[in-house]
Design an enzyme around this catalytic site. Sequence first.
Site, PDB file in Angstrom:
ATOM      1  N   ASP A 204       0.859  -1.097   0.023  1.00 29.71           N
ATOM      2  CA  ASP A 204      -0.037   0.033  -0.156  1.00 29.71           C
ATOM      3  C   ASP A 204       0.864   1.482   0.075  1.00 29.71           C
ATOM      4  OD1 ASP A 204      -2.263   1.461   0.184  1.00 29.71           O
ATOM      5  OD2 ASP A 204      -2.729   1.085   2.112  1.00 29.71           O
TER       6      ASP A 204
ATOM      7  N   TRP B  69       2.815   7.887  -2.051  1.00 29.00           N
ATOM      8  CA  TRP B  69       4.411   8.270  -2.295  1.00 29.00           C
ATOM      9  C   TRP B  69       4.497   9.089  -3.391  1.00 29.00           C
ATOM     10  CZ3 TRP B  69       7.320   6.874  -6.559  1.00 29.00           C
ATOM     11  CH2 TRP B  69       8.600   7.227  -6.413  1.00 29.00           C
TER      12      TRP B  69
ATOM     13  N   GLU C  10       1.058 -13.530  12.386  1.00 29.71           N
ATOM     14  CA  GLU C  10       1.730 -12.380  13.045  1.00 29.71           C
ATOM     15  C   GLU C  10       1.519 -11.077  12.012  1.00 29.71           C
ATOM     16  OE1 GLU C  10       2.637 -12.450  16.116  1.00 29.71           O
ATOM     17  OE2 GLU C  10       2.232 -14.340  16.338  1.00 29.71           O
TER      18      GLU C  10
ATOM     19  N   ARG D  80       1.883  -5.147   6.144  1.00 33.59           N
ATOM     20  CA  ARG D  80       1.198  -3.714   5.298  1.00 33.59           C
ATOM     21  C   ARG D  80       1.972  -2.609   5.312  1.00 33.59           C
ATOM     22  NH1 ARG D  80      -5.086  -2.594   4.433  1.00 33.59           N
ATOM     23  NH2 ARG D  80      -4.363  -0.826   3.058  1.00 33.59           N
TER      24      ARG D  80
ATOM     25  N   ASN E 211       1.424   3.249  -2.996  1.00 34.46           N
ATOM     26  CA  ASN E 211       2.000   3.908  -4.242  1.00 34.46           C
ATOM     27  C   ASN E 211       1.464   5.131  -4.565  1.00 34.46           C
ATOM     28  OD1 ASN E 211       3.192   1.275  -4.288  1.00 34.46           O
ATOM     29  ND2 ASN E 211       1.439   0.535  -6.032  1.00 34.46           N
TER      30      ASN E 211
ATOM     31  N   ARG F 146      -5.153  -2.045   8.604  1.00 30.96           N
ATOM     32  CA  ARG F 146      -6.561  -2.753   8.284  1.00 30.96           C
ATOM     33  C   ARG F 146      -6.095  -3.970   7.626  1.00 30.96           C
ATOM     34  NH1 ARG F 146      -7.935   2.278   6.512  1.00 30.96           N
ATOM     35  NH2 ARG F 146      -7.159   2.754   4.261  1.00 30.96           N
TER      36      ARG F 146
ATOM     37  N   ASN G 142     -10.624  -2.888  -6.253  1.00 27.61           N
ATOM     38  CA  ASN G 142      -9.719  -1.895  -7.178  1.00 27.61           C
ATOM     39  C   ASN G 142     -10.365  -1.711  -8.378  1.00 27.61           C
ATOM     40  OD1 ASN G 142      -6.379  -2.945  -5.662  1.00 27.61           O
ATOM     41  ND2 ASN G 142      -7.817  -1.312  -5.042  1.00 27.61           N
ATOM     42  N   TRP G 143     -11.173  -2.519  -8.864  1.00 28.99           N
ATOM     43  CA  TRP G 143     -11.769  -2.239 -10.188  1.00 28.99           C
ATOM     44  C   TRP G 143     -12.731  -1.016 -10.075  1.00 28.99           C
ATOM     45  CZ3 TRP G 143     -10.053  -5.046 -14.106  1.00 28.99           C
ATOM     46  CH2 TRP G 143     -10.028  -6.359 -13.729  1.00 28.99           C
TER      47      TRP G 143
HETATM   48  C1  FPP Z   1      -1.761   0.075  -3.388  1.00 30.11           C
HETATM   49  O1  FPP Z   1      -1.426   1.465  -3.495  1.00 30.11           O
HETATM   50  C2  FPP Z   1      -1.212  -0.586  -4.436  1.00 30.11           C
HETATM   51  C3  FPP Z   1      -2.163  -1.241  -5.367  1.00 30.11           C
HETATM   52  C4  FPP Z   1      -3.542  -1.045  -5.420  1.00 30.11           C
HETATM   53  C5  FPP Z   1      -1.767  -1.960  -6.649  1.00 30.11           C
HETATM   54  C6  FPP Z   1      -0.397  -2.581  -6.268  1.00 30.11           C
HETATM   55  C7  FPP Z   1       0.657  -2.661  -7.610  1.00 30.11           C
HETATM   56  C8  FPP Z   1       1.788  -2.646  -7.680  1.00 30.11           C
HETATM   57  C9  FPP Z   1       2.802  -2.688  -6.702  1.00 30.11           C
HETATM   58  C10 FPP Z   1       2.402  -2.418  -8.970  1.00 30.11           C
HETATM   59  C11 FPP Z   1       2.676  -3.687 -10.049  1.00 30.11           C
HETATM   60  C12 FPP Z   1       2.275  -4.919  -9.584  1.00 30.11           C
HETATM   61  C13 FPP Z   1       3.064  -6.096  -9.936  1.00 30.11           C
HETATM   62  C14 FPP Z   1       2.739  -7.438  -9.343  1.00 30.11           C
HETATM   63  C15 FPP Z   1       4.178  -5.749 -10.957  1.00 30.11           C
HETATM   64  P1  FPP Z   1      -2.589   2.554  -3.528  1.00 30.11           P
HETATM   65  O2  FPP Z   1      -2.464   2.994  -5.023  1.00 30.11           O
HETATM   66  O3  FPP Z   1      -3.663   2.192  -2.840  1.00 30.11           O
HETATM   67  O4  FPP Z   1      -1.687   3.606  -2.582  1.00 30.11           O
HETATM   68  P2  FPP Z   1      -2.453   4.962  -1.823  1.00 30.11           P
HETATM   69  O5  FPP Z   1      -3.159   4.132  -0.809  1.00 30.11           O
HETATM   70  O6  FPP Z   1      -1.312   5.709  -1.428  1.00 30.11           O
HETATM   71  O7  FPP Z   1      -3.543   5.579  -2.803  1.00 30.11           O
END
Ligand code: FPP
Length: 256
Positions: A31, A36, A218, A199, A33, A205, A79-80
């Site tokens: 979580d 960041w 754990e 996480r 991305n 969560r 996520n969809w």
């Molecule tokens: C959560 O970050 C991450 C995801 C919903 C997708 C995970 C995908 C990757 C790590 C990249 C590609 C995966 C592979 C297997 C090559 P978020 O977008 O929910 O972050 P936020 O909570 O800060 O918005």
Amino acid sequence: MVGCPAVEIKIMSLQEFNNDQLPQHIAIIMDGNGRWAQQQGKNRLRGHEAGAKAVRNTVEAAARLGVRHLTLYAFSTENWNRPKTEVSTLMSLLVRNLRRELRRMTKNNIRLSAIGSLHKLPKKVYEELEEVIEKTKSNTGTNLTLALSYGAREEIKQAVIDIGKKVKNNIINVESIDQTIINEHLYTQHLPDVDLLIRTSGEVRISNFLLWQIAYAELYFTDVMWPEFDEHELHKAIKSYIKRERRFGKTSEQLT
Ligand code: FPP
């Protein structure tokens, strides 16, 4: 050792972690991305690209340590509902990375599997996934499982339906339904329970991830955003896991 980083890492790992202490199955909710990227003034989508690099680093670090099973929450059923452009970026990223990583997975003896409502994935993703799964199926090292279009409630619902059908057709007797039978009807039937659930990003969560399989896991939460998670962070999580006393409902005295 200077100039030979791979050997250095291996020796450090061997000294630090005894194989018996290692969690057999690590699951990660990747979580942070989007946050960041936003913190850096970048588009959220750049965060997913950086996240894909963290996936590679973490998978290879786990393989070097000898972790048997690593399960990554890469895309949830929920996520969809994200904006269309974000969903399609994530899907293209998956295709690109699966293609790109096949050689490294083979070199590192990593075996790929996937769990989730995989039929809902775009054809291209599904086909690429199938190909990498097929081409890595004889690898004997770390078993990497990608949870894609995955939701634990959906998984449990599906298991109940499948068991119900077997009861109706006299294949299973209602009285014989036990935890083993339920396990055998989950997507994760080939995996042991999760030992360590990580996480990232400071959120505390579970978000519909492996609800049945984490019964005695754990839990490890870190503020580090997923794109910044790396070998060092993985080692920190494992060190924290090793210090814990896993009692499985027993008392400390019973364990000793
Ligand atoms: C959560 O970050 C991450 C995801 C919903 C997708 C995970 C995908 C990757 C790590 C990249 C590609 C995966 C592979 C297997 C090559 P978020 O977008 O929910 O972050 P936020 O909570 O800060 O918005």
